[in-house]
Design a protein around this motif. Structure first.
Motif, short mmCIF file in Angstrom:
data_model
loop_
_atom_site.label_atom_id
_atom_site.label_comp_id
_atom_site.label_asym_id
_atom_site.label_seq_id
_atom_site.Cartn_x
_atom_site.Cartn_y
_atom_site.Cartn_z
N LEU A 37 0.69 -1.21 0.16
CA LEU A 37 0.08 0.11 0.12
C LEU A 37 0.86 1.26 0.03
O LEU A 37 0.23 2.28 -0.30
N SER B 20 1.22 3.89 -3.08
CA SER B 20 0.20 5.13 -3.05
C SER B 20 0.30 6.15 -2.07
O SER B 20 -0.10 7.20 -2.20
N VAL B 21 0.85 5.91 -1.02
CA VAL B 21 1.09 6.95 0.15
C VAL B 21 2.25 7.56 -0.21
O VAL B 21 2.04 8.95 0.17
N ASN C 192 0.88 10.62 -2.12
CA ASN C 192 -0.44 11.54 -1.67
C ASN C 192 -0.10 11.79 0.02
O ASN C 192 0.27 11.07 0.76
N VAL D 108 -1.91 13.59 2.06
CA VAL D 108 -2.87 13.23 3.03
C VAL D 108 -2.91 11.85 3.64
O VAL D 108 -2.86 11.70 4.73
N LEU D 109 -2.54 10.88 2.62
CA LEU D 109 -2.17 9.49 3.16
C LEU D 109 -1.13 9.35 3.61
O LEU D 109 -1.27 8.51 4.86
N SER D 110 -0.38 10.06 3.28
CA SER D 110 1.11 9.81 4.39
C SER D 110 1.05 10.39 5.80
O SER D 110 1.38 9.75 6.63
N VAL E 126 -2.10 10.61 7.25
CA VAL E 126 -3.03 9.79 8.00
C VAL E 126 -2.16 8.34 8.54
O VAL E 126 -2.39 7.95 9.64
N LEU E 127 -1.39 7.96 7.60
CA LEU E 127 -0.43 6.53 7.82
C LEU E 127 0.46 6.94 9.40
O LEU E 127 0.62 6.35 10.08
#
Length: 178
Positions: free
Chosen positions: A55, A58-59, A62, A64-66, A68-69
């Protein structure tokens, strides 16, 4: 049954691990070995990140995803530390220790030496955290996430186990029969 709230670890002295029983003020040493911090961290946190390798592509692209992770991994690090604290003294036996005045002075010097090491470790952790955070926000990577998770895990353990507070003034918790 002892737990991290009732025992304060003072480190190793002459091949044994020593603790203060905060409820009685007795100096104790462990008869059986406790769980390894690194084993519990590795089994709980690294397992999570291994599942996330696929996954992470994709992080990286992005922001925002990084972030959040990053936040989710911090929460998981704290949960792992809470689990570790619950199992920290499980199956560990303690016996009361009586030291002579000379042995106690030598022991006290050893604890003070460990305290200096802890201060240096804290400074190192703070540096590692800020450098890793800066690098992670510019170029996210699993390795940087693991470094920050380990720092959060370690800080939580040090704080909840009295390393920032009680350990530096441990003498006031000991019965003064020595």
């Amino acid at each position: 049954m002892h737990d991290y709230k009732s025992l304060l670890s003072l480190g190793d002295y002459k091949e044994d691990s020593y603790y203060i029983d905060l409820s009685t003020g007795d100096l104790k040493k462990s008869v059986a070995h406790k769980a390894s911090t690194s084993k519990i961290f590795l089994s709980s946190i690294i397992g999570y990140h291994v599942l996330g390798f696929g996954l992470f592509k994709s992080v990286e692209s992005n922001v925002v995803l990084s972030i959040v992770l990053l936040l989710v991994s911090f929460v998981l690090s704290i949960i792992a530390a809470i689990m570790f604290n619950k199992r920290l003294y499980k199956n560990t036996e303690f016996e009361k220790v009586e030291l002579t005045k000379d042995e106690y002075e030598e022991f006290r010097k050893q604890v003070k030496k460990y305290n200096k090491t802890i201060v240096l470790l804290i400074i190192l952790f703070i540096g590692m955290f800020f450098i890793s955070m800066h690098l992670y926000l510019s170029t996210p990577s699993i390795f940087l996430l693991l470094v920050m998770d380990y720092v959060i895990f370690s800080f939580y353990l040090l704080y909840t186990n009295g390393f920032f507070t009680k350990r530096f003034c441990f003498e006031k918790y000991i019965n003064k029969k020595i």
